[in-house]
Design a protein around this motif. Structure first.
Motif, PDB file in Angstrom:
ATOM      1  N   LYS A 103     -25.752   1.355  34.189  1.00 47.91           N
ATOM      2  CA  LYS A 103     -24.664   2.270  33.835  1.00 47.91           C
ATOM      3  C   LYS A 103     -24.301   3.174  35.012  1.00 47.91           C
ATOM      4  O   LYS A 103     -23.130   3.494  35.220  1.00 47.91           O
ATOM      5  CB  LYS A 103     -25.020   3.102  32.612  1.00 47.91           C
ATOM      6  CG  LYS A 103     -23.830   3.914  32.138  1.00 47.91           C
ATOM      7  CD  LYS A 103     -23.926   4.324  30.714  1.00 47.91           C
ATOM      8  CE  LYS A 103     -22.656   5.067  30.325  1.00 47.91           C
ATOM      9  NZ  LYS A 103     -22.743   5.637  29.001  1.00 47.91           N
ATOM     10  N   GLN A 125     -33.379  -7.318  24.749  1.00 49.71           N
ATOM     11  CA  GLN A 125     -32.799  -6.836  23.493  1.00 49.71           C
ATOM     12  C   GLN A 125     -32.709  -7.959  22.471  1.00 49.71           C
ATOM     13  O   GLN A 125     -32.047  -8.957  22.697  1.00 49.71           O
ATOM     14  CB  GLN A 125     -31.405  -6.251  23.744  1.00 49.71           C
ATOM     15  CG  GLN A 125     -31.393  -5.114  24.734  1.00 49.71           C
ATOM     16  CD  GLN A 125     -32.330  -3.992  24.343  1.00 49.71           C
ATOM     17  OE1 GLN A 125     -32.161  -3.357  23.310  1.00 49.71           O
ATOM     18  NE2 GLN A 125     -33.335  -3.742  25.170  1.00 49.71           N
ATOM     19  N   PRO A 128     -29.885  -5.408  17.254  1.00 49.38           N
ATOM     20  CA  PRO A 128     -28.652  -4.672  17.550  1.00 49.38           C
ATOM     21  C   PRO A 128     -28.886  -3.165  17.479  1.00 49.38           C
ATOM     22  O   PRO A 128     -29.438  -2.662  16.509  1.00 49.38           O
ATOM     23  CB  PRO A 128     -27.694  -5.128  16.454  1.00 49.38           C
ATOM     24  CG  PRO A 128     -28.558  -5.630  15.359  1.00 49.38           C
ATOM     25  CD  PRO A 128     -29.845  -6.101  15.975  1.00 49.38           C
ATOM     26  N   ASP A 129     -28.534  -2.465  18.543  1.00 47.25           N
ATOM     27  CA  ASP A 129     -28.549  -1.009  18.530  1.00 47.25           C
ATOM     28  C   ASP A 129     -27.455  -0.503  19.464  1.00 47.25           C
ATOM     29  O   ASP A 129     -26.757  -1.289  20.110  1.00 47.25           O
ATOM     30  CB  ASP A 129     -29.932  -0.432  18.887  1.00 47.25           C
ATOM     31  CG  ASP A 129     -30.352  -0.676  20.330  1.00 47.25           C
ATOM     32  OD1 ASP A 129     -29.501  -0.968  21.188  1.00 47.25           O
ATOM     33  OD2 ASP A 129     -31.559  -0.547  20.613  1.00 47.25           O
ATOM     34  N   GLU A 130     -27.289   0.801  19.513  1.00 46.87           N
ATOM     35  CA  GLU A 130     -26.184   1.372  20.290  1.00 46.87           C
ATOM     36  C   GLU A 130     -26.308   1.073  21.788  1.00 46.87           C
ATOM     37  O   GLU A 130     -25.304   0.883  22.462  1.00 46.87           O
ATOM     38  CB  GLU A 130     -26.079   2.876  20.051  1.00 46.87           C
ATOM     39  CG  GLU A 130     -27.263   3.675  20.582  1.00 46.87           C
ATOM     40  CD  GLU A 130     -27.123   5.168  20.367  1.00 46.87           C
ATOM     41  OE1 GLU A 130     -26.385   5.816  21.107  1.00 46.87           O
ATOM     42  OE2 GLU A 130     -27.774   5.654  19.424  1.00 46.87           O
ATOM     43  N   TYR A 131     -27.532   1.014  22.316  1.00 49.77           N
ATOM     44  CA  TYR A 131     -27.702   0.736  23.744  1.00 49.77           C
ATOM     45  C   TYR A 131     -27.346  -0.713  24.058  1.00 49.77           C
ATOM     46  O   TYR A 131     -26.709  -0.996  25.077  1.00 49.77           O
ATOM     47  CB  TYR A 131     -29.126   1.052  24.201  1.00 49.77           C
ATOM     48  CG  TYR A 131     -29.415   2.531  24.208  1.00 49.77           C
ATOM     49  CD1 TYR A 131     -28.867   3.356  25.188  1.00 49.77           C
ATOM     50  CD2 TYR A 131     -30.210   3.106  23.231  1.00 49.77           C
ATOM     51  CE1 TYR A 131     -29.116   4.720  25.182  1.00 49.77           C
ATOM     52  CE2 TYR A 131     -30.465   4.469  23.220  1.00 49.77           C
ATOM     53  CZ  TYR A 131     -29.911   5.275  24.201  1.00 49.77           C
ATOM     54  OH  TYR A 131     -30.149   6.617  24.200  1.00 49.77           O
ATOM     55  N   LYS A 133     -25.268  -2.597  22.393  1.00 51.78           N
ATOM     56  CA  LYS A 133     -23.811  -2.740  22.287  1.00 51.78           C
ATOM     57  C   LYS A 133     -23.109  -2.123  23.501  1.00 51.78           C
ATOM     58  O   LYS A 133     -22.194  -2.716  24.078  1.00 51.78           O
ATOM     59  CB  LYS A 133     -23.291  -2.107  21.001  1.00 51.78           C
ATOM     60  CG  LYS A 133     -21.836  -2.442  20.726  1.00 51.78           C
ATOM     61  CD  LYS A 133     -21.428  -1.994  19.354  1.00 51.78           C
ATOM     62  CE  LYS A 133     -20.725  -3.134  18.664  1.00 51.78           C
ATOM     63  NZ  LYS A 133     -20.333  -2.825  17.307  1.00 51.78           N
ATOM     64  N   ASN A 134     -23.564  -0.953  23.898  1.00 54.18           N
ATOM     65  CA  ASN A 134     -22.995  -0.281  25.063  1.00 54.18           C
ATOM     66  C   ASN A 134     -23.166  -1.149  26.306  1.00 54.18           C
ATOM     67  O   ASN A 134     -22.222  -1.347  27.076  1.00 54.18           O
ATOM     68  CB  ASN A 134     -23.681   1.085  25.239  1.00 54.18           C
ATOM     69  CG  ASN A 134     -22.951   2.010  26.156  1.00 54.18           C
ATOM     70  OD1 ASN A 134     -22.278   1.598  27.081  1.00 54.18           O
ATOM     71  ND2 ASN A 134     -23.111   3.295  25.924  1.00 54.18           N
ATOM     72  N   PHE A 163     -24.516  -9.110  17.341  1.00 50.17           N
ATOM     73  CA  PHE A 163     -23.555  -8.456  16.435  1.00 50.17           C
ATOM     74  C   PHE A 163     -22.639  -9.511  15.815  1.00 50.17           C
ATOM     75  O   PHE A 163     -21.429  -9.522  16.062  1.00 50.17           O
ATOM     76  CB  PHE A 163     -22.740  -7.407  17.217  1.00 50.17           C
ATOM     77  CG  PHE A 163     -23.583  -6.349  17.852  1.00 50.17           C
ATOM     78  CD1 PHE A 163     -24.003  -5.243  17.127  1.00 50.17           C
ATOM     79  CD2 PHE A 163     -23.991  -6.467  19.176  1.00 50.17           C
ATOM     80  CE1 PHE A 163     -24.783  -4.265  17.720  1.00 50.17           C
ATOM     81  CE2 PHE A 163     -24.783  -5.499  19.776  1.00 50.17           C
ATOM     82  CZ  PHE A 163     -25.196  -4.388  19.036  1.00 50.17           C
ATOM     83  N   ASP A 166     -19.362  -8.380  13.926  1.00 50.45           N
ATOM     84  CA  ASP A 166     -18.314  -7.621  14.608  1.00 50.45           C
ATOM     85  C   ASP A 166     -17.094  -8.511  14.818  1.00 50.45           C
ATOM     86  O   ASP A 166     -17.232  -9.707  15.087  1.00 50.45           O
ATOM     87  CB  ASP A 166     -18.812  -7.101  15.973  1.00 50.45           C
ATOM     88  CG  ASP A 166     -19.621  -5.841  15.835  1.00 50.45           C
ATOM     89  OD1 ASP A 166     -20.016  -5.483  14.709  1.00 50.45           O
ATOM     90  OD2 ASP A 166     -19.842  -5.178  16.850  1.00 50.45           O
TER      91      ASP A 166
END
Length: 167
Positions: A103, A125, A128-131, A133-134, A163, A166
């Protein structure tokens, strides 16, 4: 009481560092850890001093400086301290360290440099988590910016794997 008073504790460790030059590295490191609880800018400066001393705590100070710099969005400082910090990354923190580096490179518009770190992060990974996905979304943007169809396809596959619901 000094317990819970991080500012007082940091002052004490800085004082000890002056009185005991042979343990300056240790005491300044402890001061910086306390400073990070109440003033990240002061803590960053103290971690830099520990790194400059090149003592036993230099790489751990670099790791803490990388983490603190990322929280403060000082991405250049993150990148500047990668080499020293990598020596002290706890194994269970390595995926997040790769995310931080990816990042940081992305935020500095160094898309080619960001890709390997996101690749390493995404390999770890499985949930699924926010990191995740980010990282996937940023990695897709990096692939677009660098015209890297292979990375784009691989990352898109990871997106559908983690995901599936989605759009």
């Amino acid at each position: 009481s000094i317990i819970g008073n991080y500012e007082k504790s940091a002052d004490m460790f800085r004082s000890l560092a002056e009185k005991h030059p042979d343990m300056k590295d240790e005491f300044l490191f402890q001061a910086a850890c306390n400073e990070s609880r109440y003033n990240s800018e002061i803590a960053s400066e103290t971690f830099k001093k520990v790194i400059e001393l090149k003592g036993n705590h230099a790489s751990l100070a670099a790791y803490n400086l990388v983490t603190l710099s990322f929280q403060n969005k000082d991405y250049s400082l993150v990148i500047e301290n990668i080499q020293n910090a990598q020596k002290s990354v706890p194994k269970d923190s390595l995926p997040m360290f790769n995310f931080i580096l990816g990042k940081s490179y992305y935020c500095l518009d160094k898309f080619d440099s960001a890709i390997p770190y996101f690749n390493d992060f995404l390999k770890t990974q499985s949930k699924p988590d926010e990191y995740a996905k980010n990282a996937i979304l940023i990695q897709l943007m990096c692939a677009q910016k660098t015209n890297n169809e292979t990375v784009y396809a691989h990352t898109f596959e990871k997106l559908t794997q983690l995901f599936p619901n989605d759009p």
